[in-house]
Design an enzyme around this catalytic site. Structure first.
Site, PDB file in Angstrom:
ATOM      1  N   TYR A 147       0.833  -1.202   0.000  1.00 40.66           N
ATOM      2  CA  TYR A 147       0.000   0.000   0.000  1.00 40.66           C
ATOM      3  C   TYR A 147       0.872   1.257   0.000  1.00 40.66           C
ATOM      4  O   TYR A 147       0.647   2.186  -0.793  1.00 40.66           O
ATOM      5  CB  TYR A 147      -0.942  -0.010   1.200  1.00 40.66           C
ATOM      6  N   LYS A 176       0.977   3.987  -3.135  1.00 42.69           N
ATOM      7  CA  LYS A 176       0.560   5.379  -2.968  1.00 42.69           C
ATOM      8  C   LYS A 176       1.735   6.337  -3.129  1.00 42.69           C
ATOM      9  O   LYS A 176       1.592   7.457  -3.640  1.00 42.69           O
ATOM     10  CB  LYS A 176      -0.122   5.567  -1.619  1.00 42.69           C
ATOM     11  N   THR A 220     -14.354   5.768   6.818  1.00 38.89           N
ATOM     12  CA  THR A 220     -14.881   4.875   5.789  1.00 38.89           C
ATOM     13  C   THR A 220     -14.441   3.456   6.124  1.00 38.89           C
ATOM     14  O   THR A 220     -13.598   3.239   7.001  1.00 38.89           O
ATOM     15  CB  THR A 220     -14.349   5.219   4.383  1.00 38.89           C
TER      16      THR A 220
END
Length: 273
Positions: A166, A170, A201
């Site tokens: 990740y 990014k 979220t």
């Protein structure tokens, strides 16, 4: 167009008449971007691999008085990324803004423990996907002198535990943003990125798959981490969406290659927790 009664008001400038594609818009930040852009007057092309959620987002844009369609797309597939862009242009005759929001989490292991397939899956969506969508969108954006907004992450700016794929994806997206700004600025195309921090979220639906006790514990951990940053809380998705719409609008006409944190200050200080 019907009067705007949306809870997502235009935060800056206007997107009236502009055509905006937003990927990963079936829920969370992507849905908030679609709703905010619709409220700002954009004609919104909602995209996601999740058809039901994506259709629901498009319907919410229309119910608030905006204009939207849904196009299913796996951004990691070149044919589908190209078809998404072509569908937007076929429907509306132009393209003005691409928002690369689709992303997957992936993590929980150190690099030597991480399955190669899991690494590839994260990079395919989070970095290959934005490249593919931009590749097919840029010829149209050069015509419209439009904009790209990439949704990166604070994890692209720092190292974070158990998040090799990740963080790498990014971080790559952040520098792809800068590079595209260099190449396409002379054509009038602006390319910027936002880096959200702790946002309320459930990325990828991970918490939803937990039993209630585990889900509550995961949420409590997240809220405790967010409480240690300067603003002391998580953000709501629309707080990110307003920044994205600002970057897409003429209010940000002299911004390109900018990496904008929307993180409550978490990257400004050490986490002393």
């Amino acid at each position: 167009m019907q009067p705007n009664t949306s809870p997502y008001p235009d935060p800056s400038g206007t997107l009236t008449g502009r055509v905006l594609v937003v990927t990963g818009a079936a829920s969370g930040i992507g849905r908030a971007i679609a709703l905010t852009a619709g409220a700002a007057g954009a004609r919104v092309v909602v995209s996601d691999v999740q058809r039901e959620g994506g259709e629901a987002t498009a319907e919410r844009v229309r119910a608030a008085g905006g204009e939207a369609i849904f196009v299913a797309c796996d951004v990691s597939r070149p044919d589908e990324a190209q078809a998404l862009i072509e569908a937007a242009v076929a429907r509306y005759g132009r393209l003005d803004v691409l928002v690369n929001n689709a992303g997957v989490a992936g993590g929980g292991k150190r690099a030597h423990e991480l399955d190669i397939g899991a690494w590839d899956a994260v990079l395919a969506v989070n970095l290959r996907g934005p490249f593919l969508c931009a590749k097919y969108a840029l010829p149209y954006l050069m015509t419209s002198r439009g904009a790209v907004v990439n949704v990166a992450s604070t994890y692209g700016l720092i190292g974070a535990p158990l998040s090799a794929a990740y963080c790498a994806s990014k971080g790559g997206l952040i520098n792809l943003t800068r590079q595209l700004a260099v190449d396409y600025g002379p054509d009038g195309v602006r390319v910027n990125a936002v880096c959200p921090g702790y946002i309320d979220t459930d990325m990828g639906g991970g918490r939803a798959r937990l039993d209630p006790a585990e889900r509550d514990a995961a949420q409590a951990r997240r809220e405790a981490n967010a409480a240690r940053q300067p603003l002391g809380r998580q953000a709501q998705p629309e707080e990110v969406a307003r920044v994205v719409v600002f970057l897409a609008s003429e209010a940000a006409s002299f911004m390109t290659g900018s990496i904008v944190t929307v993180d409550g200050g978490c990257t400004t200080t050490f986490n002393h927790g």
